[in-house]
Every structure is written in structure tokens, then in C-alpha cells.
Design a protein around this motif. Structure first.
Motif, PDB file in Angstrom:
ATOM      1  N   GLU A   1      -4.668  -0.666  -8.772  1.00 36.65           N
ATOM      2  CA  GLU A   1      -5.276  -1.408  -7.680  1.00 36.65           C
ATOM      3  C   GLU A   1      -4.359  -2.767  -7.302  1.00 36.65           C
ATOM      4  O   GLU A   1      -3.840  -3.251  -8.437  1.00 36.65           O
ATOM      5  CB  GLU A   1      -6.649  -1.916  -7.665  1.00 36.65           C
ATOM      6  CG  GLU A   1      -7.438  -0.541  -7.787  1.00 36.65           C
ATOM      7  CD  GLU A   1      -8.844  -1.067  -7.820  1.00 36.65           C
ATOM      8  OE1 GLU A   1      -9.362  -2.134  -7.770  1.00 36.65           O
ATOM      9  OE2 GLU A   1      -9.881  -0.009  -8.068  1.00 36.65           O
TER      10      GLU A   1
ATOM     11  N   LYS B   1       1.293   4.467  -3.427  1.00 33.90           N
ATOM     12  CA  LYS B   1       1.133   5.729  -3.508  1.00 33.90           C
ATOM     13  C   LYS B   1       2.241   6.508  -4.350  1.00 33.90           C
ATOM     14  O   LYS B   1       1.817   7.520  -4.925  1.00 33.90           O
ATOM     15  CB  LYS B   1       1.300   6.395  -2.081  1.00 33.90           C
ATOM     16  CG  LYS B   1       0.274   5.911  -1.171  1.00 33.90           C
ATOM     17  CD  LYS B   1       0.664   6.533   0.338  1.00 33.90           C
ATOM     18  CE  LYS B   1      -0.425   5.766   1.114  1.00 33.90           C
ATOM     19  NZ  LYS B   1       0.307   6.457   2.861  1.00 33.90           N
ATOM     20  N   HIS B   2       3.271   5.836  -4.579  1.00 32.41           N
ATOM     21  CA  HIS B   2       4.430   6.354  -5.360  1.00 32.41           C
ATOM     22  C   HIS B   2       4.762   5.922  -6.666  1.00 32.41           C
ATOM     23  O   HIS B   2       5.613   6.110  -7.227  1.00 32.41           O
ATOM     24  CB  HIS B   2       5.602   6.462  -4.389  1.00 32.41           C
ATOM     25  CG  HIS B   2       5.477   7.010  -3.028  1.00 32.41           C
ATOM     26  ND1 HIS B   2       5.341   8.185  -2.822  1.00 32.41           N
ATOM     27  CD2 HIS B   2       5.379   6.254  -1.882  1.00 32.41           C
ATOM     28  CE1 HIS B   2       4.990   8.544  -1.427  1.00 32.41           C
ATOM     29  NE2 HIS B   2       5.337   7.528  -0.794  1.00 32.41           N
TER      30      HIS B   2
ATOM     31  N   LYS C   1       0.801  -1.265   0.053  1.00 29.38           N
ATOM     32  CA  LYS C   1       0.095   0.077   0.227  1.00 29.38           C
ATOM     33  C   LYS C   1       0.851   1.267   0.054  1.00 29.38           C
ATOM     34  O   LYS C   1       0.539   2.228  -0.742  1.00 29.38           O
ATOM     35  CB  LYS C   1      -0.860   0.063   1.043  1.00 29.38           C
ATOM     36  CG  LYS C   1      -2.072   1.180   1.250  1.00 29.38           C
ATOM     37  CD  LYS C   1      -2.869   1.181   2.326  1.00 29.38           C
ATOM     38  CE  LYS C   1      -3.832   2.212   2.534  1.00 29.38           C
ATOM     39  NZ  LYS C   1      -4.810   2.061   3.516  1.00 29.38           N
ATOM     40  N   GLU C   2       1.912   1.273   0.780  1.00 28.89           N
ATOM     41  CA  GLU C   2       2.679   2.579   0.945  1.00 28.89           C
ATOM     42  C   GLU C   2       3.536   2.606  -0.320  1.00 28.89           C
ATOM     43  O   GLU C   2       3.823   4.037  -0.897  1.00 28.89           O
ATOM     44  CB  GLU C   2       3.908   2.046   1.977  1.00 28.89           C
ATOM     45  CG  GLU C   2       4.741   3.530   2.175  1.00 28.89           C
ATOM     46  CD  GLU C   2       3.886   4.799   2.620  1.00 28.89           C
ATOM     47  OE1 GLU C   2       4.296   5.887   2.099  1.00 28.89           O
ATOM     48  OE2 GLU C   2       3.016   4.533   3.410  1.00 28.89           O
ATOM     49  N   ASP C   3       3.890   1.516  -1.100  1.00 27.89           N
ATOM     50  CA  ASP C   3       4.616   1.822  -2.399  1.00 27.89           C
ATOM     51  C   ASP C   3       3.430   2.358  -3.457  1.00 27.89           C
ATOM     52  O   ASP C   3       4.002   3.062  -4.392  1.00 27.89           O
ATOM     53  CB  ASP C   3       5.362   0.512  -2.850  1.00 27.89           C
ATOM     54  CG  ASP C   3       6.458   0.054  -1.936  1.00 27.89           C
ATOM     55  OD1 ASP C   3       7.171   1.090  -1.545  1.00 27.89           O
ATOM     56  OD2 ASP C   3       6.687  -0.977  -1.743  1.00 27.89           O
TER      57      ASP C   3
ATOM     58  N   CYS D   1       9.876   0.009  -5.716  1.00 29.70           N
ATOM     59  CA  CYS D   1       9.282  -0.546  -4.614  1.00 29.70           C
ATOM     60  C   CYS D   1      10.516  -1.259  -3.589  1.00 29.70           C
ATOM     61  O   CYS D   1      11.512  -1.789  -4.550  1.00 29.70           O
ATOM     62  CB  CYS D   1       8.373  -1.425  -4.995  1.00 29.70           C
ATOM     63  SG  CYS D   1       6.868  -0.557  -5.638  1.00 29.70           S
TER      64      CYS D   1
ATOM     65  N   GLU E   1       5.943   7.669  -9.612  1.00 29.76           N
ATOM     66  CA  GLU E   1       7.033   8.636  -9.474  1.00 29.76           C
ATOM     67  C   GLU E   1       8.183   8.372  -9.947  1.00 29.76           C
ATOM     68  O   GLU E   1       8.492   7.176 -10.039  1.00 29.76           O
ATOM     69  CB  GLU E   1       7.196   9.073  -7.897  1.00 29.76           C
ATOM     70  CG  GLU E   1       6.030   9.625  -7.207  1.00 29.76           C
ATOM     71  CD  GLU E   1       6.344   9.774  -5.810  1.00 29.76           C
ATOM     72  OE1 GLU E   1       7.507   9.508  -5.308  1.00 29.76           O
ATOM     73  OE2 GLU E   1       5.311  10.121  -4.987  1.00 29.76           O
TER      74      GLU E   1
END
Length: 305
Positions: free
Chosen positions: A288, A249-250, A245-247, A258, A253
Motif C-alpha cells: 500500500e 499495479k506493476h 497508483k498506476e505504478d 516506476c 513485475e
């Protein structure tokens, strides 16, 4: 008459005093503005000029504040660009020089007769694969520089996306079979017309599929094109290791990799290029993912009527 003269004198004196006060106030504010601008010039981009709305210099103060804010934004972009270029140079040093050195090593060993027979053939095959990996990395790198240069321009035209997508995927089927990745491709027979740049659309699909093959460790991939309301929707899903989940978000970029699955290989530019190309063509992309279950990328492009 004397009263009138007296009042006139009083009014004149008061007017003079008010004028002197206003001049002094303006001088003080100009001094404060000068100090603030010198502070900004020294590198303090957070400095602002305070002024009450009804003061004479208020419009000037507000305008200067806007200029400072705009300047700070541009400076931030320049700093980010410099940091990106620094990271790219570091990446180039590692991701190009290292495999190139290894490639030369295998070829030299085969050329000088240090290995013979099947070992020589194996060395040449390894060198061939590494050369293709290196070319893929350099292609992505050039795409990135081109995309972020003033020379980049899209050739937007009316495209029959179903047939175009089908033609792009035909070249991937032998690769899926070679890597033992099961595939489920669902593309409608009826035309799906969209305005887009054909080369950019091809790059988007190729980057997404390459991302699955390189990083997801999936053995199944699903690609489905459909019409949803006023959009063409392209779903690309895999049953791989998924993304935390944290990866997530980015994920789009630039240079982001990851912690799991993407750090061992790749430029960190592929998905960033995808995101930029989709936006430049007026589309949207969503992702997702469930760790351990897989990832879905969904592209949306407005239909042409």
C-alpha cells in the motif's frame, strides 16, 4: 412380400445416402481441420475449429482446439522470456558496463598519480562505493537467474522467525544510522514458528530494506513482526515519497521501474524476486502506498502449530 422387399430397398438406399452424406461431411470437416492447423502452423494462434456437439468429429475438434490454446499459451511464455532476456542484456550493457568503466576511471586516476592527497583518498572511496553498488546489482541478477532456473530449490524447515528476523536486522542498524534513517523495530520476545527457507527469507527482507534506502528517499522506517490469526505478519513501512497508483499495479513485475524514484537506479528485479520467493514459500505479500506519505509492504506466512 413385395412391400417388404420394396421397403427394404428404400431403407438400404436411404442408409447408403446417409452414409455418403456423413462421409462427405466428415471429409469436409477434416479438410477444414487441416486448413485450420496449417493456419496455426503459419502463426495464427487465434484460429479455432468449429464443430457442433453431436457431430462425429466434435471430440477431435475440441481436443485440437485445446492443444492449440495450450500451444499458444506456451508460445506466449517463450516470447515473454525472450523479451525479458533481451531487456536483461540491454540492462547489463548499461548497468554493468557504465559503472564498471567509471570505477576503472577513478582507480586509474589514483593509480597513475593524476590525483594526490585528499583527492586521491576521495577517488578511492568513490571507487569503493561504486564497487559495492556493482556487486549488489550482480548479486540480484544472479538471484534472478537462479530463481528462474531448474536448479533452484528451497530448503523448507521449521524456523523461529522472530529471532531470525532480529538477527537479520542487526546488520542493517549501522546502515540506518550512517544514512540518518530513523528506525522503529518491534519484534515480539515470544517465539514465532514458521516453515520457510532461511536464505530466501533473508533475501526478501534485505531486498525490501534496500528498496527503501535506494528509492524511497525516506528518513524513517518501521519494521514490525506480529501474529495475526493463523499468520505471521511482517510490516515494513517508510515515510518516503510513495508510489503512484498506476505504478503500484506493476510493482512486482520483472524489470519494471516506476517513473519516479526508481528509474535512476536499480535493476528492476529486486521486488520481483521478493514476490516470487514469498509465493514459493507459501506466503503472500501486499503493498500500500500514498504518494508523498510513504509505502507499506506486508508479508504473510502461515504459522506452524
Amino acid at each position: 412380400m413385395e412391400i417388404i422387399v420394396f421397403l427394404s430397398v428404400v431403407i438400404a438406399v436411404l442408409a447408403m445416402l446417409i452414409s455418403i452424406f456423413l462421409v462427405q461431411r466428415v471429409k469436409k470437416q477434416i479438410t477444414e481441420m487441416t486448413d485450420a492447423l496449417m493456419d496455426v502452423k503459419s502463426g495464427n494462434g487465434n484460429r479455432r475449429i468449429l464443430s457442433v456437439a453431436n457431430e462425429l468429429v466434435a471430440p477431435l475438434a475440441y481436443e485440437i482446439n485445446e492443444i492449440v490454446v495450450s500451444y499458444e499459451r506456451r508460445l506466449s511464455i517463450v516470447r515473454q522470456t525472450e523479451e525479458t532476456n533481451r531487456q536483461l542484456m540491454t540492462s547489463l550493457s548499461h548497468d554493468v558496463r557504465t559503472p564498471l568503466t567509471t570505477l576503472i576511471g577513478y582507480l586509474d586516476a589514483a593509480h597513475k598519480g593524476m590525483v594526490t592527497g585528499k583527492d586521491r583518498d576521495d577517488y578511492i572511496e568513490i571507487a569503493r562505493r561504486k564497487a559495492h553498488d556493482l556487486k549488489e546489482y550482480i548479486d540480484i541478477l544472479f538471484d534472478w537467474f537462479k530463481l528462474n532456473s531448474n536448479e533452484f530449490a528451497l530448503e523448507i524447515q521449521s524456523v523461529e522467525a522472530a529471532e531470525l528476523t532480529r538477527n537479520i536486522l542487526i546488520d542493517w542498524i549501522p546502515i540506518f544510522e550512517d544514512k540518518q534513517i530513523g528506525y522503529d523495530i518491534d519484534i515480539p520476545e515470544q517465539p514465532v514458528r514458521v516453515k520457510m527457507d532461511m536464505d530466501s527469507y533473508m533475501r526478501i527482507i534485505n531486498n525490501l530494506i534496500q528498496n527503501v534506502i535506494t528509492h524511497s528517499h525516506a528518513d524513517k522506517i518501521k519494521i514490525m513482526l506480529s501474529k495475526k490469526e493463523n499468520n505471521m505478519e511482517l510490516l515494513l513501512a517508510d515515510n518516503g515519497m510513495g508510489i503512484e497508483k498506476e505504478d503500484l499495479k506493476h510493482i512486482f513485475e520483472r524489470l519494471y521501474k516506476c517513473d519516479k524514484g526508481r528509474s535512476e537506479k536499480g535493476s528492476g528485479l529486486g521486488l520481483s524476486i521478493v514476490h516470487q520467493l514469498v509465493e514459493k514459500m507459501g506466503g503472500n505479500i501486499a503493498v500500500e502506498s500514498v504518494p508523498g506519505e510513504g509505502t507499506e509492504f506486508i508479508l504473510f506466512f502461515p504459522l506452524e502449530y
